[in-house]
Design an enzyme around this catalytic site. Structure first.
Site, PDB file in Angstrom:
ATOM      1  N   LYS A   1     -38.623 -31.082  31.585  1.00  0.00           N
ATOM      2  CA  LYS A   1     -38.248 -32.362  30.989  1.00  0.00           C
ATOM      3  C   LYS A   1     -38.761 -33.456  31.924  1.00  0.00           C
ATOM      4  O   LYS A   1     -38.976 -33.214  33.116  1.00  0.00           O
ATOM      5  CB  LYS A   1     -36.710 -32.452  30.905  1.00  0.00           C
ATOM      6  CG  LYS A   1     -36.221 -33.436  29.875  1.00  0.00           C
ATOM      7  CD  LYS A   1     -36.038 -32.802  28.512  1.00  0.00           C
ATOM      8  CE  LYS A   1     -35.607 -33.804  27.483  1.00  0.00           C
ATOM      9  NZ  LYS A   1     -35.445 -33.230  26.148  1.00  0.00           N
TER      10      LYS A   1
ATOM     11  N   GLY B   1     -23.520 -37.666  10.135  1.00  0.00           N
ATOM     12  CA  GLY B   1     -24.818 -38.226  10.531  1.00  0.00           C
ATOM     13  C   GLY B   1     -25.873 -38.056   9.455  1.00  0.00           C
ATOM     14  O   GLY B   1     -26.309 -36.936   9.175  1.00  0.00           O
TER      15      GLY B   1
ATOM     16  N   HIS C   1     -32.406 -38.642  10.435  1.00  0.00           N
ATOM     17  CA  HIS C   1     -33.579 -37.854  10.046  1.00  0.00           C
ATOM     18  C   HIS C   1     -33.206 -36.436   9.635  1.00  0.00           C
ATOM     19  O   HIS C   1     -33.518 -36.002   8.541  1.00  0.00           O
ATOM     20  CB  HIS C   1     -34.565 -37.794  11.221  1.00  0.00           C
ATOM     21  CG  HIS C   1     -35.263 -39.083  11.450  1.00  0.00           C
ATOM     22  ND1 HIS C   1     -34.806 -40.034  12.329  1.00  0.00           N
ATOM     23  CD2 HIS C   1     -36.379 -39.587  10.900  1.00  0.00           C
ATOM     24  CE1 HIS C   1     -35.624 -41.067  12.310  1.00  0.00           C
ATOM     25  NE2 HIS C   1     -36.592 -40.823  11.443  1.00  0.00           N
ATOM     26  N   VAL C   2     -32.514 -35.724  10.517  1.00  0.00           N
ATOM     27  CA  VAL C   2     -32.184 -34.322  10.230  1.00  0.00           C
ATOM     28  C   VAL C   2     -31.136 -34.239   9.125  1.00  0.00           C
ATOM     29  O   VAL C   2     -31.271 -33.443   8.182  1.00  0.00           O
ATOM     30  CB  VAL C   2     -31.665 -33.597  11.499  1.00  0.00           C
ATOM     31  CG1 VAL C   2     -31.352 -32.145  11.191  1.00  0.00           C
ATOM     32  CG2 VAL C   2     -32.663 -33.679  12.628  1.00  0.00           C
TER      33      VAL C   2
HETATM   34  P1  NAD Z   1     -31.170 -40.032  14.001  1.00  0.00           P
HETATM   35  O1  NAD Z   1     -31.045 -41.065  15.047  1.00  0.00           O
HETATM   36  O2  NAD Z   1     -32.245 -40.144  12.980  1.00  0.00           O
HETATM   37  O3  NAD Z   1     -29.787 -39.920  13.195  1.00  0.00           O
HETATM   38  C1  NAD Z   1     -28.535 -39.989  13.774  1.00  0.00           C
HETATM   39  C2  NAD Z   1     -27.591 -40.547  12.725  1.00  0.00           C
HETATM   40  O4  NAD Z   1     -26.260 -40.471  13.226  1.00  0.00           O
HETATM   41  C3  NAD Z   1     -27.858 -42.014  12.373  1.00  0.00           C
HETATM   42  O5  NAD Z   1     -27.911 -42.189  10.963  1.00  0.00           O
HETATM   43  C4  NAD Z   1     -26.654 -42.749  12.971  1.00  0.00           C
HETATM   44  O6  NAD Z   1     -26.286 -43.901  12.234  1.00  0.00           O
HETATM   45  C5  NAD Z   1     -25.585 -41.674  12.904  1.00  0.00           C
HETATM   46  N1  NAD Z   1     -24.462 -41.853  13.811  1.00  0.00           N
HETATM   47  C6  NAD Z   1     -24.484 -42.362  15.065  1.00  0.00           C
HETATM   48  N2  NAD Z   1     -23.237 -42.390  15.551  1.00  0.00           N
HETATM   49  C7  NAD Z   1     -22.438 -41.869  14.595  1.00  0.00           C
HETATM   50  C8  NAD Z   1     -21.038 -41.653  14.499  1.00  0.00           C
HETATM   51  N3  NAD Z   1     -20.213 -41.977  15.498  1.00  0.00           N
HETATM   52  N4  NAD Z   1     -20.556 -41.077  13.386  1.00  0.00           N
HETATM   53  C9  NAD Z   1     -21.380 -40.754  12.356  1.00  0.00           C
HETATM   54  N5  NAD Z   1     -22.694 -40.969  12.370  1.00  0.00           N
HETATM   55  C10 NAD Z   1     -23.203 -41.527  13.477  1.00  0.00           C
HETATM   56  O7  NAD Z   1     -31.250 -38.636  14.771  1.00  0.00           O
HETATM   57  P2  NAD Z   1     -31.811 -37.250  14.238  1.00  0.00           P
HETATM   58  O8  NAD Z   1     -33.229 -37.120  14.623  1.00  0.00           O
HETATM   59  O9  NAD Z   1     -31.403 -37.043  12.835  1.00  0.00           O
HETATM   60  O10 NAD Z   1     -31.005 -36.231  15.182  1.00  0.00           O
HETATM   61  C11 NAD Z   1     -29.637 -35.976  14.964  1.00  0.00           C
HETATM   62  C12 NAD Z   1     -29.093 -35.077  16.068  1.00  0.00           C
HETATM   63  O11 NAD Z   1     -29.818 -33.850  16.084  1.00  0.00           O
HETATM   64  C13 NAD Z   1     -29.226 -35.646  17.484  1.00  0.00           C
HETATM   65  O12 NAD Z   1     -28.148 -35.186  18.271  1.00  0.00           O
HETATM   66  C14 NAD Z   1     -30.510 -35.022  17.986  1.00  0.00           C
HETATM   67  O13 NAD Z   1     -30.542 -34.952  19.406  1.00  0.00           O
HETATM   68  C15 NAD Z   1     -30.409 -33.644  17.372  1.00  0.00           C
HETATM   69  N6  NAD Z   1     -31.704 -32.982  17.204  1.00  0.00           N
HETATM   70  C16 NAD Z   1     -32.665 -33.562  16.443  1.00  0.00           C
HETATM   71  C17 NAD Z   1     -33.897 -32.911  16.265  1.00  0.00           C
HETATM   72  C18 NAD Z   1     -34.965 -33.504  15.410  1.00  0.00           C
HETATM   73  O14 NAD Z   1     -35.897 -32.771  15.039  1.00  0.00           O
HETATM   74  N7  NAD Z   1     -34.880 -34.773  15.027  1.00  0.00           N
HETATM   75  C19 NAD Z   1     -34.134 -31.673  16.894  1.00  0.00           C
HETATM   76  C20 NAD Z   1     -33.109 -31.089  17.656  1.00  0.00           C
HETATM   77  C21 NAD Z   1     -31.896 -31.761  17.809  1.00  0.00           C
END
Ligand code: NAD
Length: 377
Positions: free
Chosen positions: A80, A180, A183-184
């Site tokens: 990292k 949440g 994206h995911v």
């Molecule tokens: P993102 O930033 O697109 O989405 C996060 C969402 O969570 C947002 O819509 C935000 O408004 C919401 N959020 C924030 N605080 C909140 C709360 N207190 N209650 C409810 N919703 C809340 O992120 P992402 O890329 O979708 O990733 C989501 C999670 O998955 C993260 O923890 C990330 O580290 C993990 N992750 C993502 C990927 C990936 O491919 N994007 C891969 C592995 C792990």
């Protein structure tokens, strides 16, 4: 901070610091373990208050990457990097090209990618200085947004959990709460909707929530209430640390399976509390490995089909981890850590044996050629 002791305790191989006053770059790369392959892990840009906070973060995160790659069965080690600075005001081409030269200097022992505070476009600047970077846009031959692949891996992981708890891996009619809608979360909702699940969703962003709820017929739930729902699966897909002393007593779900990183505030304590409460927990770094699988595929010439097939293999891997936890009677996060450590140990043994055999072979050849020289008149 006692640096060498810290490295020894966590098993790190190498930590490198870079300072470039011309561009303002102050960065640290931590390589945790390269037994399985080059260390791959994202570059986080964060305004750390103290340098020791940045060092602690990079050591913790790089070790996590070793475990994630090992469990996913990838030929990758864990690494990292962190750039100390404000990602809103300090980003420019010079800074990221300087970081790219820093990565290049390690000759491929570390491969970078985007993370919190960095984006695909930042990685494209890095790419101008080094080939050891992933997470490039599809248009430039990279793997693009990893979220659909992460969502697919999480979806297949949910099926493995449901099979373990209810005996069938069908998600049809299963009640699933997702925290949440980022994206995911939104890609996951689409997959679950098509599979016939009954969905409950929450987010702090009202607009995102409304559009998803309308499109996929989900029930919108208040953020605080999502923990208390009587559902089959609770899927955290927002922030980490949400499974803690406050939320565990509220939980009524049978399974926790979501994509968020570091869901347990305290791995040992809260992993045990879930086991005692009879809730099956899918270790986050096992079920959300789709994103890493996606960038890994970029290293071999990106092939979407291959990445999706590998992400679907999370079903088998997670089943193995859950079976192992059951057999040993340990919390699932402890089981996944052991699973990763055993894979690393076995490959290390294999490499040592191979090197040992090669050495014996070379020594024998040298003996033979010395003999033949002696025999000559
Ligand atoms: P993102 O930033 O697109 O989405 C996060 C969402 O969570 C947002 O819509 C935000 O408004 C919401 N959020 C924030 N605080 C909140 C709360 N207190 N209650 C409810 N919703 C809340 O992120 P992402 O890329 O979708 O990733 C989501 C999670 O998955 C993260 O923890 C990330 O580290 C993990 N992750 C993502 C990927 C990936 O491919 N994007 C891969 C592995 C792990």
């Amino acid at each position: 901070m006692d640096i060498f002791e810290s490295l020894e305790n966590r098993g790190h191989e190498q930590v490198v610091f870079s300072s470039d006053p011309d561009t303002g770059l102050r960065a640290i790369i931590a390589i945790h373990d390269t037994t399985l392959g080059p260390a791959l892990g994202g570059c986080r840009m964060w305004n750390y208050k103290k340098e020791s906070d940045a060092l602690r973060d990079v050591l913790r995160l790089s070790k996590g990457m070793t475990y994630k790659a090992a469990v996913a069965g990838l030929d990758l080690g864990g690494g990292k990097s962190v750039i100390i600075g404000n990602s809103k005001t300090m980003k420019n081409e010079y800074l990221f090209r300087s970081f790219g030269r820093f990565v290049q200097g390690l000759g491929g022992r570390y491969i970078t990618a985007e993370d919190v505070g960095t984006s695909v476009s930042d990685m494209e600047w890095v790419r101008r200085e080094t080939k050891y970077v992933t997470g490039i846009s599809r248009a430039l031959g990279g793997s693009g947004d990893p979220s659909p692949v992460t969502a697919l891996g999480t979806f297949t992981g949910m099926k493995a959990c449901v099979k373990k708890v209810f005996g069938s891996d069908s998600l049809n009619g299963r009640k699933i709460a997702i925290q949440g809608m980022g994206h995911v979360g939104t890609y996951l909702v689409e997959l679950l909707y098509k599979a016939g699940a009954k969905l409950y969703v929450s987010d702090i962003d009202e607009d995102k929530l409304k559009s998803v709820a309308k499109k996929y017929a989900c029930k919108v739930v208040n953020n605080d209430k999502i923990y208390e729902l009587d559902v089959d699966i609770f899927a955290p897909c927002a922030m980490g640390g949400i499974i803690n002393d406050d939320t565990i007593p509220k939980l009524k779900c049978a399974i926790i399976a979501g994509a968020a990183n570091n869901q347990l505030e305290k791995e040992k304590k809260h992993g045990k509390a879930l086991l005692d409460k009879g809730i099956l927990y899918a270790p986050d770094y096992v079920i959300n490995a789709g994103g890493l699988i996606n960038v890994y595929n970029e290293l071999q010439g990106y092939n979407r089909e291959r990445a999706l097939t590998q992400a679907e293999d999370i079903y088998r891997i997670l089943t193995d981890v859950l079976d192992y936890a059951e057999k040993e009677g340990v919390p699932t996060p402890i089981a996944s850590n052991k699973y990763a450590e055993e894979r690393i140990k076995s490959i290390r043994r294999l490499k040592r044996t191979f090197i040992g055999e090669k050495k014996i072979y070379i020594e024998r050849r040298q003996d033979r050629s010395a003999d033949s020289r002696r025999k000559k008149p």
